[in-house]
Design an enzyme around this catalytic site. Structure first.
Site, PDB file in Angstrom:
ATOM      1  N   LYS A 146      -6.638   4.716  -0.931  1.00 18.72           N
ATOM      2  CA  LYS A 146      -5.537   3.842  -0.474  1.00 18.72           C
ATOM      3  C   LYS A 146      -6.037   3.029   0.708  1.00 18.72           C
ATOM      4  O   LYS A 146      -6.918   3.483   1.440  1.00 18.72           O
ATOM      5  CB  LYS A 146      -4.337   4.685  -0.035  1.00 18.72           C
ATOM      6  CG  LYS A 146      -3.027   3.936  -0.048  1.00 18.72           C
ATOM      7  CD  LYS A 146      -2.403   3.944  -1.432  1.00 18.72           C
ATOM      8  CE  LYS A 146      -1.152   3.089  -1.503  1.00 18.72           C
ATOM      9  NZ  LYS A 146      -0.452   3.319  -2.791  1.00 18.72           N
ATOM     10  N   ASP A 152       0.696  -2.724  -2.996  1.00 15.56           N
ATOM     11  CA  ASP A 152       1.664  -1.703  -2.567  1.00 15.56           C
ATOM     12  C   ASP A 152       2.658  -2.490  -1.693  1.00 15.56           C
ATOM     13  O   ASP A 152       2.783  -3.710  -1.864  1.00 15.56           O
ATOM     14  CB  ASP A 152       0.964  -0.567  -1.799  1.00 15.56           C
ATOM     15  CG  ASP A 152       1.849   0.669  -1.622  1.00 15.56           C
ATOM     16  OD1 ASP A 152       1.952   1.468  -2.562  1.00 15.56           O
ATOM     17  OD2 ASP A 152       2.468   0.831  -0.542  1.00 15.56           O
TER      18      ASP A 152
HETATM   19  P1  NDP Z   1       7.534  -4.270  -1.871  1.00 15.45           P
HETATM   20  O1  NDP Z   1       6.876  -4.720  -0.631  1.00 15.45           O
HETATM   21  O2  NDP Z   1       7.553  -5.166  -3.052  1.00 15.45           O
HETATM   22  O3  NDP Z   1       9.046  -3.838  -1.575  1.00 15.45           O
HETATM   23  C1  NDP Z   1       9.372  -2.853  -0.626  1.00 15.45           C
HETATM   24  C2  NDP Z   1      10.865  -2.762  -0.558  1.00 15.45           C
HETATM   25  O4  NDP Z   1      11.262  -1.614   0.182  1.00 15.45           O
HETATM   26  C3  NDP Z   1      11.461  -3.952   0.159  1.00 15.45           C
HETATM   27  O5  NDP Z   1      12.729  -4.215  -0.382  1.00 15.45           O
HETATM   28  C4  NDP Z   1      11.575  -3.436   1.576  1.00 15.45           C
HETATM   29  O6  NDP Z   1      12.498  -4.101   2.369  1.00 15.45           O
HETATM   30  C5  NDP Z   1      12.041  -2.036   1.315  1.00 15.45           C
HETATM   31  N1  NDP Z   1      11.921  -1.167   2.509  1.00 15.45           N
HETATM   32  C6  NDP Z   1      12.938  -0.573   3.138  1.00 15.45           C
HETATM   33  N2  NDP Z   1      12.535   0.103   4.196  1.00 15.45           N
HETATM   34  C7  NDP Z   1      11.242  -0.059   4.275  1.00 15.45           C
HETATM   35  C8  NDP Z   1      10.293   0.434   5.173  1.00 15.45           C
HETATM   36  N3  NDP Z   1      10.589   1.192   6.230  1.00 15.45           N
HETATM   37  N4  NDP Z   1       9.034   0.121   4.938  1.00 15.45           N
HETATM   38  C9  NDP Z   1       8.719  -0.672   3.900  1.00 15.45           C
HETATM   39  N5  NDP Z   1       9.578  -1.172   3.014  1.00 15.45           N
HETATM   40  C10 NDP Z   1      10.852  -0.864   3.196  1.00 15.45           C
HETATM   41  O7  NDP Z   1       6.838  -2.890  -2.253  1.00 15.45           O
HETATM   42  P2  NDP Z   1       6.830  -2.094  -3.653  1.00 15.45           P
HETATM   43  O8  NDP Z   1       8.075  -2.322  -4.396  1.00 15.45           O
HETATM   44  O9  NDP Z   1       5.531  -2.382  -4.299  1.00 15.45           O
HETATM   45  O10 NDP Z   1       6.754  -0.592  -3.138  1.00 15.45           O
HETATM   46  C11 NDP Z   1       7.920   0.213  -2.935  1.00 15.45           C
HETATM   47  C12 NDP Z   1       7.515   1.669  -2.945  1.00 15.45           C
HETATM   48  O11 NDP Z   1       6.940   1.983  -4.214  1.00 15.45           O
HETATM   49  C13 NDP Z   1       6.476   2.088  -1.921  1.00 15.45           C
HETATM   50  O12 NDP Z   1       6.728   3.409  -1.511  1.00 15.45           O
HETATM   51  C14 NDP Z   1       5.171   2.061  -2.706  1.00 15.45           C
HETATM   52  O13 NDP Z   1       4.190   2.894  -2.130  1.00 15.45           O
HETATM   53  C15 NDP Z   1       5.653   2.577  -4.042  1.00 15.45           C
HETATM   54  N6  NDP Z   1       4.828   2.289  -5.191  1.00 15.45           N
HETATM   55  C16 NDP Z   1       4.464   1.003  -5.500  1.00 15.45           C
HETATM   56  C17 NDP Z   1       3.714   0.755  -6.625  1.00 15.45           C
HETATM   57  C18 NDP Z   1       3.365  -0.627  -7.054  1.00 15.45           C
HETATM   58  O14 NDP Z   1       2.763  -0.776  -8.129  1.00 15.45           O
HETATM   59  N7  NDP Z   1       3.722  -1.667  -6.320  1.00 15.45           N
HETATM   60  C19 NDP Z   1       3.229   1.844  -7.482  1.00 15.45           C
HETATM   61  C20 NDP Z   1       3.723   3.149  -7.114  1.00 15.45           C
HETATM   62  C21 NDP Z   1       4.473   3.334  -5.995  1.00 15.45           C
HETATM   63  P3  NDP Z   1      12.024  -5.271   3.389  1.00 15.45           P
HETATM   64  O15 NDP Z   1      11.792  -6.463   2.536  1.00 15.45           O
HETATM   65  O16 NDP Z   1      13.157  -5.398   4.318  1.00 15.45           O
HETATM   66  O17 NDP Z   1      10.781  -4.784   4.052  1.00 15.45           O
HETATM   67  O1  2IT Z   2       1.183   3.929  -5.157  1.00 14.26           O
HETATM   68  C1  2IT Z   2       0.625   3.436  -6.159  1.00 14.26           C
HETATM   69  O2  2IT Z   2       0.363   4.107  -7.153  1.00 14.26           O
HETATM   70  C2  2IT Z   2       0.305   2.000  -6.126  1.00 14.26           C
HETATM   71  N1  2IT Z   2       0.628   1.343  -5.145  1.00 14.26           N
HETATM   72  C3  2IT Z   2      -0.430   1.373  -7.275  1.00 14.26           C
HETATM   73  C4  2IT Z   2      -1.895   1.666  -7.192  1.00 14.26           C
HETATM   74  C5  2IT Z   2      -2.756   0.931  -8.179  1.00 14.26           C
HETATM   75  O3  2IT Z   2      -3.984   1.042  -8.018  1.00 14.26           O
HETATM   76  O4  2IT Z   2      -2.269   0.289  -9.108  1.00 14.26           O
END
Ligand code: NDP
Ligand code: 2IT
Length: 445
Positions: free
Chosen positions: A125, A165
């Site tokens: 990561k 992420d």
């Molecule tokens: P984004 O940046 O696209 O979206 C994050 C969302 O969460 C935003 O709406 C954000 O709001 C909100 N949020 C609320 N509180 C917090 C905080 N304290 N810190 C950060 N964000 C906050 O990210 P993703 O949708 O990609 O990721 C969301 C979650 O999913 C994370 O935990 C990530 O690790 C996990 N994840 C993502 C994957 C991926 O493929 N993208 C894969 C697997 C897991 P605001 O805009 O106000 O910051």
């Molecule tokens: O938390 C996760 O699994 C991710 N943010 C996606 C990682 C990836 O390599 O696609």
């Protein structure tokens, strides 16, 4: 003192001031204790002692110039945690809360998640404490270029392959990929989540959300239920949350709430996803703007109150520790039947206990959100073969992977005497695979 509690004490001592990392390790060690008891050879080989220590941790300076000409300095990280079953693989997070402990917890979780996908990928990561909010495209580009100017030397299609992420999506991956190509003179699949015209895979954008919804569907099937007419609450409004909502609609559920770090919206008629996408994907605005368009919807400033909304299924898809004990209790008392963790470690240990004690179908992050990285693995396969698959082909593969992960976690939980406990199941099934690989490869495995 048991072997595991001794090791936990050592981990706490060595990683003080990294509570998220300690939390993640504690949960896994507790789950795998019976596996270690059955495999004394793993204890002799120090598998558990080695698995909790990253193979390599890279910390670097990221200087960049903002639009006013001011020089800014952020800190960059890449934790290459475990390469026993494949190249390091895992996303990059840009958020002001990022420090080494966050990246270590995420990298540690990634080891087991990636193992569960059945695709050969190790765990890693990265990220930075850079805050993309309010920055211009030009600033984000200059930052990404500076970030990659250090990171590139550690990457390679068979070495380490980052992705997105929090705070890192298609735009940032593009700037980083361009910089990698410029410096190295190589066009290779060194990042996933790429654009569709330059090596990206169809369905990668949707994959985490879709996969999470598929996983919960499998859990619901075990009690003879489906999404039909179920009310859903989905926190966050980023990549994971948006495509969770989209798939929920496709499968007959009604998502009624979403959030961002300022507050949440509640639309009892069902969230209008086109509006959310316009606000978040196009304008990069705030979720609050939704109520300007949908007058019946309500907005509240306190985003944690989203868990007080009555729902049948819940998808925490924002960030770590967003569901505490009180929120879990509120969900349970409102009759919530299933939880799918779209975010990484969104439930505190106390919240997880509430769910398990009350027989809520609880899909832990490592299993439930593995669809994102699994589809990254499919992107790597397509890149390696100089080919690209159709949307339906990738979606079918993703669906099957999620079914297999569900089955593996369910079976492992049963084998080790805790049927229905997907937390133990996912930790054990992921660990067994990595432990065997580390054992086979000797001390440096
Ligand atoms: P984004 O940046 O696209 O979206 C994050 C969302 O969460 C935003 O709406 C954000 O709001 C909100 N949020 C609320 N509180 C917090 C905080 N304290 N810190 C950060 N964000 C906050 O990210 P993703 O949708 O990609 O990721 C969301 C979650 O999913 C994370 O935990 C990530 O690790 C996990 N994840 C993502 C994957 C991926 O493929 N993208 C894969 C697997 C897991 P605001 O805009 O106000 O910051
Ligand atoms: O938390 C996760 O699994 C991710 N943010 C996606 C990682 C990836 O390599 O696609």
């Amino acid at each position: 003192m048991s072997y595991v509690s001794d090791l936990m004490t050592a981990v706490e001592k060595r990683n003080t001031n990294e509570p998220e990392f300690i939390q993640a390790v504690k949960e896994v060690l507790e789950s795998i204790e019976p596996v270690l008891d059955r495999h004394p050879e793993y204890k002799d080989a120090g598998i558990a002692e080695r698995i909790v220590e990253p193979e390599r941790q890279i910390i670097f300076r990221i200087p960049w110039q903002d639009d006013t000409g001011k020089i800014n300095v952020n800190r960059g990280f890449r934790v290459e945690f475990n390469s026993a079953i494949g190249p390091y693989k895992g996303g990059i997070r840009f958020h002001p809360s990022v420090y080494l402990g966050i990246i270590k917890f995420l990298g540690f979780e990634q080891i087991f998640k990636n193992a569960l996908t059945g695709i050969p990928m190790g765990g890693g990561k990265g990220g930075s404490d850079f805050d993309p909010k309010g920055k211009s495209d030009a600033e984000v580009m200059r930052f990404c270029m500076s970030f990659m100017t250090e990171l590139f030397r550690h990457l390679g299609a068979n070495t380490d392959v980052p992705a997105g992420d929090i705070g890192v999506g298609g735009r940032e991956i593009g700037y980083m990929f361009g910089t990698f190509k410029k410096i190295t003179n190589r066009f290779e699949g060194v990042l996933t989540g790429k654009g569709l015209t330059w090596g990206g895979s169809l369905v990668r954008t949707q994959a985490t959300g879709y996969g999470c919804v598929y996983f919960v569907q499998e859990m619901l099937k075990t009690i003879g239920e489906s999404y039909k007419d179920k009310t859903a609450v989905v926190s966050g409004s980023g990549n994971v949350a948006i495509y969770t909502v989209q798939k929920l609609y496709q499968l007959g559920a009604k998502p009624v709430a979403m959030s961002d770090s300022n507050g949440y919206i509640h639309d009892p008629d069902g969230i209008n996803l086109d509006t959310v996408r316009q606000i978040k994907e196009v304008k990069r605005g705030r979720i609050k703007e939704y109520i300007d368009i949908h007058k019946k919807a309500k907005y509240e400033d306190n985003w944690t109150n989203i868990w007080k909304i009555k729902c049948d299924v819940a998808f925490p898809s924002a960030t770590q520790n967003e569901i505490d004990k009180a929120s879990a209790e509120a969900l349970v008392s409102n009759g919530c039947k299933a939880v799918g963790e779209g975010a990484n470690m969104p439930s505190t240990p106390e919240a997880v206990k509430v769910f398990l004690d009350n027989k809520v179908l609880f899909g832990p992050a490592k299993a439930a959100n593995a669809g994102g990285v699994a589809t990254s693995g499919l992107e790597m396969s397509q890149n390696a073969a100089f080919t690209s698959w159709s949307f339906d082909e990738v979606d079918k593969k993703l669906y099957n992977i999620m079914i297999n992960i569900h089955e593996a976690a369910k079976k492992a939980a049963e084998t080790y005497g805790t049927p229905g406990n997907y937390v133990n199941g996912a930790n054990i099934a992921g660990f067994e695979k990595v432990a065997k690989a580390m054992f086979d490869q000797g001390l440096f495995g």
